[in-house]
Design a protein around this motif. Structure first.
Motif, PDB file in Angstrom:
ATOM      1  N   ALA A  16       0.826  -1.223   0.000  1.00 22.45           N
ATOM      2  CA  ALA A  16       0.000   0.000   0.000  1.00 22.45           C
ATOM      3  C   ALA A  16       0.855   1.265   0.000  1.00 22.45           C
ATOM      4  CB  ALA A  16      -0.929   0.000   1.207  1.00 22.45           C
ATOM      5  N   ALA A  17       2.018   1.198   0.662  1.00 21.01           N
ATOM      6  CA  ALA A  17       2.902   2.369   0.777  1.00 21.01           C
ATOM      7  C   ALA A  17       3.410   2.845  -0.582  1.00 21.01           C
ATOM      8  CB  ALA A  17       4.084   2.045   1.690  1.00 21.01           C
ATOM      9  N   TYR A  18       3.286   1.983  -1.609  1.00 23.89           N
ATOM     10  CA  TYR A  18       3.765   2.345  -2.954  1.00 23.89           C
ATOM     11  C   TYR A  18       2.602   2.534  -3.933  1.00 23.89           C
ATOM     12  CZ  TYR A  18       8.430   1.605  -1.238  1.00 23.89           C
ATOM     13  OH  TYR A  18       9.601   1.734  -0.523  1.00 23.89           O
ATOM     14  N   LYS A  19       1.382   2.662  -3.416  1.00 24.11           N
ATOM     15  CA  LYS A  19       0.208   2.913  -4.282  1.00 24.11           C
ATOM     16  C   LYS A  19      -0.263   4.351  -4.085  1.00 24.11           C
ATOM     17  CE  LYS A  19      -1.747  -1.709  -4.930  1.00 24.11           C
ATOM     18  NZ  LYS A  19      -1.891  -1.681  -6.381  1.00 24.11           N
ATOM     19  N   LYS A  20      -0.187   5.135  -5.166  1.00 23.25           N
ATOM     20  CA  LYS A  20      -0.581   6.551  -5.080  1.00 23.25           C
ATOM     21  C   LYS A  20      -2.046   6.725  -4.694  1.00 23.25           C
ATOM     22  CE  LYS A  20       2.445   9.648  -7.513  1.00 23.25           C
ATOM     23  NZ  LYS A  20       2.529  10.751  -8.458  1.00 23.25           N
ATOM     24  N   SER A  21      -2.886   5.756  -5.114  1.00 21.40           N
ATOM     25  CA  SER A  21      -4.317   5.852  -4.804  1.00 21.40           C
ATOM     26  C   SER A  21      -4.575   5.740  -3.301  1.00 21.40           C
ATOM     27  CB  SER A  21      -5.081   4.735  -5.525  1.00 21.40           C
ATOM     28  OG  SER A  21      -4.576   3.464  -5.126  1.00 21.40           O
ATOM     29  N   ILE A  22      -3.571   5.212  -2.564  1.00 23.35           N
ATOM     30  CA  ILE A  22      -3.728   5.032  -1.103  1.00 23.35           C
ATOM     31  C   ILE A  22      -2.956   6.087  -0.312  1.00 23.35           C
ATOM     32  CG2 ILE A  22      -3.375   3.435   0.842  1.00 23.35           C
ATOM     33  CD1 ILE A  22      -3.698   1.117  -1.163  1.00 23.35           C
ATOM     34  N   VAL A  23      -1.709   6.356  -0.715  1.00 22.59           N
ATOM     35  CA  VAL A  23      -0.849   7.261   0.085  1.00 22.59           C
ATOM     36  C   VAL A  23      -0.538   8.589  -0.602  1.00 22.59           C
ATOM     37  CG1 VAL A  23       0.218   5.367   1.377  1.00 22.59           C
ATOM     38  CG2 VAL A  23       1.310   6.163  -0.731  1.00 22.59           C
ATOM     39  N   GLY A  24      -1.106   8.796  -1.805  1.00 17.96           N
ATOM     40  CA  GLY A  24      -0.842  10.053  -2.511  1.00 17.96           C
ATOM     41  C   GLY A  24       0.605  10.173  -2.943  1.00 17.96           C
ATOM     42  N   ASN A  25       1.228  11.328  -2.682  1.00 16.57           N
ATOM     43  CA  ASN A  25       2.618  11.562  -3.119  1.00 16.57           C
ATOM     44  C   ASN A  25       3.655  11.181  -2.069  1.00 16.57           C
ATOM     45  OD1 ASN A  25       1.930  12.610  -5.681  1.00 16.57           O
ATOM     46  ND2 ASN A  25       1.372  14.576  -4.717  1.00 16.57           N
ATOM     47  N   TYR A  26       3.209  10.550  -0.982  1.00 20.88           N
ATOM     48  CA  TYR A  26       4.126  10.156   0.104  1.00 20.88           C
ATOM     49  C   TYR A  26       5.164   9.148  -0.390  1.00 20.88           C
ATOM     50  CZ  TYR A  26       5.653   7.401   4.173  1.00 20.88           C
ATOM     51  OH  TYR A  26       6.401   6.716   5.101  1.00 20.88           O
ATOM     52  N   LYS A  27       6.436   9.380  -0.014  1.00 26.47           N
ATOM     53  CA  LYS A  27       7.524   8.446  -0.368  1.00 26.47           C
ATOM     54  C   LYS A  27       7.954   7.696   0.899  1.00 26.47           C
ATOM     55  CE  LYS A  27       8.466   9.592  -4.791  1.00 26.47           C
ATOM     56  NZ  LYS A  27       7.082   9.897  -5.116  1.00 26.47           N
ATOM     57  N   HIS A  28       7.723   6.385   0.920  1.00 22.10           N
ATOM     58  CA  HIS A  28       8.078   5.585   2.096  1.00 22.10           C
ATOM     59  C   HIS A  28       9.589   5.357   2.120  1.00 22.10           C
ATOM     60  CE1 HIS A  28       6.793   3.219   5.483  1.00 22.10           C
ATOM     61  NE2 HIS A  28       7.374   2.126   5.057  1.00 22.10           N
ATOM     62  N   PRO A  29      10.260   5.603   3.269  1.00 21.41           N
ATOM     63  CA  PRO A  29      11.723   5.417   3.334  1.00 21.41           C
ATOM     64  C   PRO A  29      12.135   3.986   2.955  1.00 21.41           C
ATOM     65  CG  PRO A  29      10.920   6.529   5.300  1.00 21.41           C
ATOM     66  CD  PRO A  29       9.715   6.078   4.545  1.00 21.41           C
ATOM     67  N   LEU A  30      13.201   3.877   2.143  1.00 18.60           N
ATOM     68  CA  LEU A  30      13.660   2.571   1.653  1.00 18.60           C
ATOM     69  C   LEU A  30      14.077   1.648   2.804  1.00 18.60           C
ATOM     70  CD1 LEU A  30      14.278   0.804  -0.843  1.00 18.60           C
ATOM     71  CD2 LEU A  30      16.589   1.765  -0.843  1.00 18.60           C
ATOM     72  N   TRP A  31      14.750   2.231   3.813  1.00 23.30           N
ATOM     73  CA  TRP A  31      15.228   1.391   4.928  1.00 23.30           C
ATOM     74  C   TRP A  31      14.046   0.778   5.694  1.00 23.30           C
ATOM     75  CZ3 TRP A  31      14.236   2.022  10.139  1.00 23.30           C
ATOM     76  CH2 TRP A  31      13.701   3.251  10.542  1.00 23.30           C
ATOM     77  N   LEU A  32      12.925   1.510   5.747  1.00 17.39           N
ATOM     78  CA  LEU A  32      11.741   0.971   6.418  1.00 17.39           C
ATOM     79  C   LEU A  32      11.113  -0.152   5.592  1.00 17.39           C
ATOM     80  CD1 LEU A  32       9.791   3.963   8.043  1.00 17.39           C
ATOM     81  CD2 LEU A  32      10.664   1.929   9.191  1.00 17.39           C
ATOM     82  N   THR A  33      11.104   0.021   4.267  1.00 12.63           N
ATOM     83  CA  THR A  33      10.567  -1.026   3.382  1.00 12.63           C
ATOM     84  C   THR A  33      11.383  -2.300   3.523  1.00 12.63           C
ATOM     85  OG1 THR A  33       9.864   0.671   1.808  1.00 12.63           O
ATOM     86  CG2 THR A  33       9.950  -1.593   0.994  1.00 12.63           C
ATOM     87  N   ILE A  34      12.711  -2.158   3.487  1.00 12.20           N
ATOM     88  CA  ILE A  34      13.605  -3.336   3.565  1.00 12.20           C
ATOM     89  C   ILE A  34      13.456  -4.013   4.930  1.00 12.20           C
ATOM     90  CG2 ILE A  34      16.030  -4.085   3.604  1.00 12.20           C
ATOM     91  CD1 ILE A  34      16.538  -1.754   1.543  1.00 12.20           C
ATOM     92  N   SER A  35      13.474  -3.212   6.004  1.00 10.72           N
ATOM     93  CA  SER A  35      13.368  -3.799   7.355  1.00 10.72           C
ATOM     94  C   SER A  35      11.998  -4.443   7.548  1.00 10.72           C
ATOM     95  CB  SER A  35      13.625  -2.736   8.425  1.00 10.72           C
ATOM     96  OG  SER A  35      12.668  -1.694   8.322  1.00 10.72           O
TER      97      SER A  35
END
Length: 392
Positions: free
Chosen positions: A348-367
């Motif tokens: 969901a963190a990478y879907k614009k329809s859900i989070v808009g223009n928000y960019k989720h930090p890469l380190w959080l995605t990996i962890s």
């Protein structure tokens, strides 16, 4: 930003995690692993922070609850997630109600069933108050501080080998993967992952601008849980290192009694009751938050549904006792809820329809992805091994 609100969410998450199971697991694992259990706590704290920070941030940015995000990622997934969380929450709430009854039994000598009913009445009263959210925040904070204070006192009383615990936390004699998974599942599994995130959403703490506060609140929640876990670990370690025998029938009560005699046993009653009743409140509130968005009627009557949730848990315990098979099955499912929930939110963190223009930090995605893989593997392993045993 209202600091009381942020602390309320942190304490709701922490006290939801610190239940009867938390006290028993920590005692048993410390008994088995001694000082090396410190390593398990350290790794689980890191995994817990990764899981919580991801979930809370994505809920805040999307301004939606977990089940609604899941339905947007894959239609119908939110309903599945809600079913798993409500079933797990109800099963564990039977255990929480039982734990509250045990606590009052230790304190006043009343029957466990009577204690469970008294605990249920207190929990129901919290949700009958006009400002139920504020009442819940204040109640969990007071109970949390009482538990931590008493736990630290007992830990000091047992005079544990702190130096050895510190060394073995970094260089353990043995690494118990199952213990790590049990701790992570028990601290951020099932409904607990969403407890604070949903509470902040209900209180209007949301959007990109609120992210620093949301992140801080999620980490504070894990740290509160960790302080309690470390204090209990040191208390048990102090007892074990003296060669004293812990009673397998009720391990946590035995530790408190061995540490501080009759006063210790009464302290166990207070800690067990506080841990259990705050978990009852957290489980009921968060489980119901997973179905209230599915229809306007549910949304309107959510307080009554929370009260019904508590009453059903209590009736189940008083009438049929603690259904071990349901609890074991719910425990196995709980191990799978975290990877499903966290994995869904990471997508969901990478879907614009859900989070808009928000960019989720890469380190959080990996962890976060690391937690998903580890917990999915261990959750599946537990399910495959426990399910056949249940239906023999």
């Amino acid at each position: 930003m209202n600091w009381t609100l942020l602390m309320g969410a942190a304490f709701l998450m922490a006290t939801s995690a610190i239940g009867p199971g938390f006290l028993t697991q920590t005692t048993v694992f410390t008994q088995n692993l001694a000082a090396s259990f410190g390593f398990v706590i350290l790794i689980s704290i890191i995994l817990d922070i990764f899981a919580q920070t991801n979930v809370w941030r994505i809920i805040a940015v999307s301004e939606k609850r977990g089940q609604d995000i899941a339905n947007m990622v894959f239609p119908g997934l939110g309903y599945l997630l809600s079913f798993l969380i409500v079933f797990g929450g109800l099963a564990f709430n039977i255990g929480n109600i039982a734990g509250a009854g045990l606590g009052l039994n230790a304190l006043f000598g009343i029957s466990t069933e009577m204690g469970a009913v008294i605990a249920a009445v207190i929990a129901v009263f919290i949700f009958l108050v006009k400002e139920a959210g504020k009442a819940m925040d204040r109640f969990t904070q007071i109970a949390g501080f009482v538990m931590i204070g008493l736990m630290i006192y007992v830990a000091i009383t047992t005079a544990p080998p702190v130096g050895e615990a510190v060394v073995k936390s970094i260089a353990p004699d043995t690494i118990d993967i199952l213990a790590i998974v049990t701790l992570v599942g028990g601290t951020v599994g099932g409904y607990i992952t969403f407890a604070g995130g949903h509470r902040l959403l209900d209180a209007g703490v949301k959007g990109v601008d609120a992210l620093p506060e949301v992140t801080r609140s999620s980490i504070v929640g894990i740290l509160i849980t960790s302080v309690m876990r470390i204090a209990l670990f040191l208390a048990v370690l102090g007892v074990v290192s003296k060669g004293l025998q812990i009673d397998p029938a009720n391990p946590p009560a035995s530790v408190f009694q061995l540490a501080a005699g009759n006063i210790g046993y009464k302290i166990f009653g207070i800690v067990m009751f506080s841990a259990a009743i705050t978990s009852v409140v957290g489980a009921a509130y968060t489980s119901v938050s997973f179905i209230r968005t599915f229809s306007p009627r549910l949304e309107k009557n959510y307080k009554q549904i929370i009260i019904a949730f508590i009453v059903i848990s209590t009736l189940a315990f008083v009438s049929i006792g603690k259904p071990v098979k349901v609890l074991v099955l719910a425990g196995a499912l709980n191990g799978l809820i975290l990877p499903i929930a966290l994995g869904t939110l990471l997508i969901a963190a990478y879907k614009k329809s859900i989070v808009g223009n928000y960019k989720h930090p890469l380190w959080l995605t990996i962890s976060g992805a690391l937690v998903v893989v580890v917990m999915a593997w261990m959750g599946t392993y537990t399910l495959i091994n426990q399910l056949p045993a249940l239906f023999k």
